[in-house]
Design a protein around this motif. Structure first.
Motif, PDB file in Angstrom:
ATOM      1  N   ASN A  30       0.823  -1.205   0.000  1.00  0.00           N
ATOM      2  CA  ASN A  30       0.000   0.000   0.000  1.00  0.00           C
ATOM      3  C   ASN A  30       0.859   1.259   0.000  1.00  0.00           C
ATOM      4  O   ASN A  30       0.521   2.242  -0.661  1.00  0.00           O
ATOM      5  N   MET A  32       3.732   1.627  -1.344  1.00  0.00           N
ATOM      6  CA  MET A  32       4.340   1.818  -2.658  1.00  0.00           C
ATOM      7  C   MET A  32       3.375   2.484  -3.632  1.00  0.00           C
ATOM      8  O   MET A  32       3.793   3.279  -4.473  1.00  0.00           O
ATOM      9  N   PHE A  33       2.105   2.188  -3.533  1.00  0.00           N
ATOM     10  CA  PHE A  33       1.173   2.640  -4.561  1.00  0.00           C
ATOM     11  C   PHE A  33       0.167   3.689  -4.100  1.00  0.00           C
ATOM     12  O   PHE A  33      -0.361   4.424  -4.923  1.00  0.00           O
ATOM     13  N   LEU A  34      -0.112   3.786  -2.823  1.00  0.00           N
ATOM     14  CA  LEU A  34      -1.188   4.653  -2.362  1.00  0.00           C
ATOM     15  C   LEU A  34      -0.719   5.864  -1.557  1.00  0.00           C
ATOM     16  O   LEU A  34      -1.527   6.740  -1.248  1.00  0.00           O
TER      17      LEU A  34
END
Length: 90
Positions: A30, A32-34
């Motif tokens: 999470n 890394m992407f959010l």
């Protein structure tokens, strides 16, 4: 005998799958992407320059410092989002 072997292999794979869903690993994925979109949203809400009242500006400065400290930790940013929402949406 074959059925016992199959059950044992199935239980081993089930255990490994449960170990793979570690909550800390979820936080890493999470993060890394959010994190970037959430950080962008929160930095505009709690930037200290946005407030003219010195009390609010001081609270915003403390929250903004915490936000910068945890900008790559999704779980901590969710906690900060709750604090920011509770503070300024009263």
């Amino acid at each position: 005998m074959v059925m016992r072997f199959i059950k044992r292999i199935t239980s081993i794979f089930k255990r490994k799958r449960e170990e793979a869903t570690d909550p800390t690993m979820d936080n890493v994925v999470n993060s890394m992407f959010l994190c970037k979109p959430l950080y962008d949203e929160l930095k505009t809400k709690c930037h200290p320059d946005r407030y003219t009242d010195t009390g609010q500006a001081k609270q915003a400065e403390l929250l903004f410092q915490a936000l910068q400290k945890h900008r790559h930790n999704y779980n901590e940013m969710l906690l900060l989002k709750e604090q920011i929402s509770a503070l300024w949406e009263e």
